[in-house]
Scaffold this active site. Sequence first.
Site, PDB file in Angstrom:
ATOM      1  N   GLY A  15       0.736 -16.340  13.757  1.00  0.00           N
ATOM      2  CA  GLY A  15       0.524 -15.995  15.168  1.00  0.00           C
ATOM      3  C   GLY A  15      -0.944 -16.083  15.510  1.00  0.00           C
ATOM      4  O   GLY A  15      -1.504 -15.242  16.220  1.00  0.00           O
ATOM      5  N   ARG A  18      -3.569 -17.760  19.379  1.00  0.00           N
ATOM      6  CA  ARG A  18      -4.244 -17.045  20.483  1.00  0.00           C
ATOM      7  C   ARG A  18      -4.262 -15.561  20.154  1.00  0.00           C
ATOM      8  O   ARG A  18      -3.747 -15.122  19.132  1.00  0.00           O
ATOM      9  CB  ARG A  18      -3.543 -17.304  21.823  1.00  0.00           C
ATOM     10  CG  ARG A  18      -2.160 -16.749  21.928  1.00  0.00           C
ATOM     11  CD  ARG A  18      -1.469 -17.147  23.217  1.00  0.00           C
ATOM     12  NE  ARG A  18      -1.095 -18.564  23.188  1.00  0.00           N
ATOM     13  CZ  ARG A  18       0.074 -19.014  22.709  1.00  0.00           C
ATOM     14  NH1 ARG A  18       0.982 -18.176  22.232  1.00  0.00           N
ATOM     15  NH2 ARG A  18       0.339 -20.305  22.680  1.00  0.00           N
ATOM     16  N   GLY A  19      -4.863 -14.777  21.051  1.00  0.00           N
ATOM     17  CA  GLY A  19      -4.780 -13.328  20.979  1.00  0.00           C
ATOM     18  C   GLY A  19      -5.380 -12.734  19.713  1.00  0.00           C
ATOM     19  O   GLY A  19      -6.382 -13.224  19.177  1.00  0.00           O
ATOM     20  N   TYR A 165      11.460  -3.938  20.927  1.00  0.00           N
ATOM     21  CA  TYR A 165      10.090  -3.993  20.389  1.00  0.00           C
ATOM     22  C   TYR A 165       9.812  -2.753  19.532  1.00  0.00           C
ATOM     23  O   TYR A 165       9.291  -2.858  18.426  1.00  0.00           O
ATOM     24  CB  TYR A 165       9.107  -4.103  21.549  1.00  0.00           C
ATOM     25  CG  TYR A 165       7.672  -4.338  21.138  1.00  0.00           C
ATOM     26  CD1 TYR A 165       7.311  -5.440  20.356  1.00  0.00           C
ATOM     27  CD2 TYR A 165       6.668  -3.458  21.527  1.00  0.00           C
ATOM     28  CE1 TYR A 165       5.989  -5.654  19.993  1.00  0.00           C
ATOM     29  CE2 TYR A 165       5.345  -3.672  21.171  1.00  0.00           C
ATOM     30  CZ  TYR A 165       5.005  -4.766  20.397  1.00  0.00           C
ATOM     31  OH  TYR A 165       3.696  -4.977  20.033  1.00  0.00           O
TER      32      TYR A 165
HETATM   33  P1  NAP Z   1       0.057 -12.862  21.798  1.00  0.00           P
HETATM   34  O1  NAP Z   1      -1.208 -13.088  22.543  1.00  0.00           O
HETATM   35  O2  NAP Z   1       1.356 -13.098  22.494  1.00  0.00           O
HETATM   36  O3  NAP Z   1       0.067 -13.703  20.471  1.00  0.00           O
HETATM   37  C1  NAP Z   1       1.250 -13.744  19.712  1.00  0.00           C
HETATM   38  C2  NAP Z   1       1.121 -14.813  18.669  1.00  0.00           C
HETATM   39  O4  NAP Z   1       2.355 -14.852  17.950  1.00  0.00           O
HETATM   40  C3  NAP Z   1       0.854 -16.179  19.254  1.00  0.00           C
HETATM   41  O5  NAP Z   1      -0.151 -16.805  18.488  1.00  0.00           O
HETATM   42  C4  NAP Z   1       2.198 -16.896  19.100  1.00  0.00           C
HETATM   43  O6  NAP Z   1       1.937 -18.266  18.818  1.00  0.00           O
HETATM   44  C5  NAP Z   1       2.758 -16.221  17.855  1.00  0.00           C
HETATM   45  N1  NAP Z   1       4.207 -16.330  17.733  1.00  0.00           N
HETATM   46  C6  NAP Z   1       5.171 -15.888  18.572  1.00  0.00           C
HETATM   47  N2  NAP Z   1       6.375 -16.240  18.105  1.00  0.00           N
HETATM   48  C7  NAP Z   1       6.175 -16.927  16.951  1.00  0.00           C
HETATM   49  C8  NAP Z   1       7.030 -17.539  16.003  1.00  0.00           C
HETATM   50  N3  NAP Z   1       8.366 -17.559  16.139  1.00  0.00           N
HETATM   51  N4  NAP Z   1       6.468 -18.147  14.923  1.00  0.00           N
HETATM   52  C9  NAP Z   1       5.125 -18.167  14.764  1.00  0.00           C
HETATM   53  N5  NAP Z   1       4.259 -17.596  15.617  1.00  0.00           N
HETATM   54  C10 NAP Z   1       4.798 -16.985  16.711  1.00  0.00           C
HETATM   55  O7  NAP Z   1       0.133 -11.343  21.256  1.00  0.00           O
HETATM   56  P2  NAP Z   1      -1.021 -10.294  20.845  1.00  0.00           P
HETATM   57  O8  NAP Z   1      -1.162  -9.322  21.951  1.00  0.00           O
HETATM   58  O9  NAP Z   1      -2.199 -11.010  20.295  1.00  0.00           O
HETATM   59  O10 NAP Z   1      -0.256  -9.504  19.676  1.00  0.00           O
HETATM   60  C11 NAP Z   1      -0.458  -9.800  18.314  1.00  0.00           C
HETATM   61  C12 NAP Z   1       0.137  -8.676  17.485  1.00  0.00           C
HETATM   62  O11 NAP Z   1      -0.426  -7.416  17.855  1.00  0.00           O
HETATM   63  C13 NAP Z   1       1.651  -8.518  17.651  1.00  0.00           C
HETATM   64  O12 NAP Z   1       2.225  -8.188  16.400  1.00  0.00           O
HETATM   65  C14 NAP Z   1       1.772  -7.339  18.603  1.00  0.00           C
HETATM   66  O13 NAP Z   1       2.991  -6.674  18.449  1.00  0.00           O
HETATM   67  C15 NAP Z   1       0.595  -6.487  18.151  1.00  0.00           C
HETATM   68  N6  NAP Z   1       0.109  -5.549  19.161  1.00  0.00           N
HETATM   69  C16 NAP Z   1      -0.520  -5.958  20.284  1.00  0.00           C
HETATM   70  C17 NAP Z   1      -1.008  -5.028  21.190  1.00  0.00           C
HETATM   71  C18 NAP Z   1      -1.758  -5.438  22.437  1.00  0.00           C
HETATM   72  O14 NAP Z   1      -2.154  -4.564  23.225  1.00  0.00           O
HETATM   73  N7  NAP Z   1      -1.996  -6.719  22.667  1.00  0.00           N
HETATM   74  C19 NAP Z   1      -0.836  -3.650  20.960  1.00  0.00           C
HETATM   75  C20 NAP Z   1      -0.172  -3.254  19.801  1.00  0.00           C
HETATM   76  C21 NAP Z   1       0.294  -4.206  18.909  1.00  0.00           C
HETATM   77  P3  NAP Z   1       2.862 -19.519  19.239  1.00  0.00           P
HETATM   78  O15 NAP Z   1       3.416 -19.207  20.592  1.00  0.00           O
HETATM   79  O16 NAP Z   1       1.866 -20.639  19.196  1.00  0.00           O
HETATM   80  O17 NAP Z   1       3.876 -19.629  18.153  1.00  0.00           O
END
Ligand code: NAP
Length: 252
Positions: A15, A18-19, A165
């Site tokens: 993943g 991005r992000g 989730y």
């Molecule tokens: P994001 O911006 O949506 O990034 C998610 C990443 O996961 C993307 O790189 C996406 O890449 C990848 N992904 C999704 N489905 C996939 C699949 N089937 N196979 C491989 N890669 C996949 O999310 P984020 O906010 O950075 O979150 C990252 C982590 O932090 C997650 O585990 C989330 O639960 C956790 N988190 C985030 C927050 C927050 O406030 N942002 C808070 C608590 C926890 P592709 O689409 O290119 O595959």
Amino acid sequence: MSVPKLKGLVAIVNGASRGIGAAIAKGYALEGAKVVVAARTEEPHPRLPGTIHSVKAEINEAGGEATALKCDISVEEEVQRLVDQTLSEYGKIDVVVNNAAVMITGRPVVDTEARHFLLGLRVNLLGPFLLSKYALPGMMERRSGSIINIGSGAALSRNPGGSNYASTKAGLERFTIVLAEETREYNIAVNCLDPGPIKSEAAEMLQPADHNWASYSLPKAVAPSAIFLAVQDAKSFTGQIVHRVEFRRSWP
Ligand code: NAP
């Protein structure tokens, strides 16, 4: 100049297009790790920035080493191929960051389709299981390695509409604790890191335009705690559920 903390280590960050995943990948590379940038996106998306190739290019431009590998983390054959390609490119895997997730929220259970519920389970829980399963044999043989599962405060949430989730993240915490015990005798660290509120692309898309971002940090804020966890072993720090905002306060 300080010594790079991850010099000589090979890390897979899933993943990472991005992000938070991209920020961890860049942070690891800046500390000297060879980083495998894994996710599905190879071509720029009209609404979502970031591809595995753009993140690899950014790492290379900053002087770091990275490989971009396409992988859907919920598909067993693709995860096997990710591990095989990493081993043939770099010879070992020291660090795995299970970061990829989908946030399926906003609908009560009665209105949620089974296929949507299953998608959350497949990406958020089966994915970490698969990558751990295939990365671990090499780590166990070398009696070293660190697995970092990216959790969420949602594991404790009672918010209506968030059952998918929340239950995947609660499951990931228990998965972490059990896997840490299974791998303790091999000196492998397994921990779960809650990044806290982060203004990632996904967060921006999920929130309304007038959302108050005051309590949010940028994705790069997660890197220091993820770097700390990458260099742990079972003797120093394992089986823990930790919060990024508490790093250097209540833990390690
Ligand atoms: P994001 O911006 O949506 O990034 C998610 C990443 O996961 C993307 O790189 C996406 O890449 C990848 N992904 C999704 N489905 C996939 C699949 N089937 N196979 C491989 N890669 C996949 O999310 P984020 O906010 O950075 O979150 C990252 C982590 O932090 C997650 O585990 C989330 O639960 C956790 N988190 C985030 C927050 C927050 O406030 N942002 C808070 C608590 C926890 P592709 O689409 O290119 O595959």
